[in-house]
Design a protein around this motif. Structure first.
Motif, PDB file in Angstrom:
ATOM      1  N   GLN A  21       0.834  -1.189   0.000  1.00 37.96           N
ATOM      2  CA  GLN A  21       0.000   0.000   0.000  1.00 37.96           C
ATOM      3  C   GLN A  21       0.876   1.250   0.000  1.00 37.96           C
ATOM      4  O   GLN A  21       1.867   1.326   0.725  1.00 37.96           O
ATOM      5  N   LEU A  22       0.497   2.201  -0.842  1.00 38.90           N
ATOM      6  CA  LEU A  22       1.071   3.541  -0.830  1.00 38.90           C
ATOM      7  C   LEU A  22      -0.095   4.483  -0.623  1.00 38.90           C
ATOM      8  O   LEU A  22      -1.100   4.396  -1.336  1.00 38.90           O
ATOM      9  N   ARG A  23       0.036   5.368   0.362  1.00 42.99           N
ATOM     10  CA  ARG A  23      -1.080   6.255   0.693  1.00 42.99           C
ATOM     11  C   ARG A  23      -0.547   7.663   0.930  1.00 42.99           C
ATOM     12  O   ARG A  23       0.375   7.869   1.721  1.00 42.99           O
ATOM     13  N   ARG A  52      -1.577  15.910   1.782  1.00 43.85           N
ATOM     14  CA  ARG A  52      -0.632  15.642   0.699  1.00 43.85           C
ATOM     15  C   ARG A  52       0.827  15.884   1.088  1.00 43.85           C
ATOM     16  O   ARG A  52       1.688  15.987   0.250  1.00 43.85           O
ATOM     17  N   ARG A  53       1.098  15.964   2.401  1.00 38.93           N
ATOM     18  CA  ARG A  53       2.455  16.232   2.880  1.00 38.93           C
ATOM     19  C   ARG A  53       3.180  14.980   3.378  1.00 38.93           C
ATOM     20  O   ARG A  53       4.306  15.078   3.882  1.00 38.93           O
ATOM     21  N   MET A  54       2.560  13.818   3.240  1.00 41.90           N
ATOM     22  CA  MET A  54       3.147  12.591   3.765  1.00 41.90           C
ATOM     23  C   MET A  54       2.781  11.423   2.850  1.00 41.90           C
ATOM     24  O   MET A  54       1.632  11.323   2.397  1.00 41.90           O
ATOM     25  N   LEU A  55       3.764  10.564   2.587  1.00 44.62           N
ATOM     26  CA  LEU A  55       3.523   9.327   1.857  1.00 44.62           C
ATOM     27  C   LEU A  55       3.774   8.183   2.820  1.00 44.62           C
ATOM     28  O   LEU A  55       4.864   8.083   3.394  1.00 44.62           O
ATOM     29  N   THR A  59       1.346  15.791  -5.512  1.00 48.76           N
ATOM     30  CA  THR A  59       0.105  15.945  -6.273  1.00 48.76           C
ATOM     31  C   THR A  59      -0.313  14.674  -6.994  1.00 48.76           C
ATOM     32  O   THR A  59      -1.494  14.460  -7.226  1.00 48.76           O
ATOM     33  N   LYS A  60       0.674  13.842  -7.354  1.00 47.07           N
ATOM     34  CA  LYS A  60       0.367  12.590  -8.045  1.00 47.07           C
ATOM     35  C   LYS A  60       1.386  11.521  -7.681  1.00 47.07           C
ATOM     36  O   LYS A  60       2.547  11.815  -7.432  1.00 47.07           O
ATOM     37  N   ASP A 110       5.542  21.786  -6.731  1.00 51.98           N
ATOM     38  CA  ASP A 110       6.483  22.781  -7.254  1.00 51.98           C
ATOM     39  C   ASP A 110       6.913  22.447  -8.687  1.00 51.98           C
ATOM     40  O   ASP A 110       7.781  23.102  -9.254  1.00 51.98           O
ATOM     41  N   GLY A 111       6.306  21.408  -9.265  1.00 54.98           N
ATOM     42  CA  GLY A 111       6.600  21.023 -10.643  1.00 54.98           C
ATOM     43  C   GLY A 111       7.630  19.918 -10.781  1.00 54.98           C
ATOM     44  O   GLY A 111       7.797  19.374 -11.865  1.00 54.98           O
TER      45      GLY A 111
END
Length: 122
Positions: free
Chosen positions: A11-13, A18-21, A67-68, A83-84
């Motif tokens: 699992q990847l969450r 959106r500041r933590m994987l 973001t993705k 930030d791209g």
């Protein structure tokens, strides 16, 4: 080959902000890794260069978000940051290693910023 190289993420969450994987592996190890650390230690040539002497110190990323998360074959993901930055290929082994050594990597990063007169916010 380390014992962990045979473990795959189950699992990847990405956290709601959106500041933590969070990466959970099949051998039940789990790591919550900050987007900032992933961004500033990205395995991309843009950050790592083509030799250790070419590695770039990236400051000012305390607010970066993921973001993705895009699959790359069956061995990695490409993380896209707000930030791209999108050129890092984050292998399962890289995610495992940075998760295990997170405190050490943070300390190295903070010391590197201080040595270069940089901060996490600029």
């Amino acid at each position: 080959m380390s014992v962990h190289e045979t473990a795959w993420p189950k699992q990847l969450r990405v956290s709601p902000d959106r500041r933590m994987l969070t990466v959970q592996f099949t051998d039940d190890r789990s790591y919550a890794i900050e987007a900032e650390l992933l961004r500033v230690r990205s395995p991309s040539a843009e950050v790592q260069g083509h030799s250790p002497a070419q590695r770039v110190t990236v400051g000012g990323k305390s607010d970066v978000t993921i973001t993705k998360v895009l699959p790359v074959g069956n061995y990695a993901v490409r993380l896209v940051f707000d930030d791209g930055h999108d050129s890092g290929i984050f292998t399962w082994n890289f995610l495992s290693e940075i998760g295990e050594a997170k405190e050490e990597r943070w300390a190295e990063y903070i010391a590197e910023l201080a040595d270069k007169g940089m901060t996490r916010t600029r």
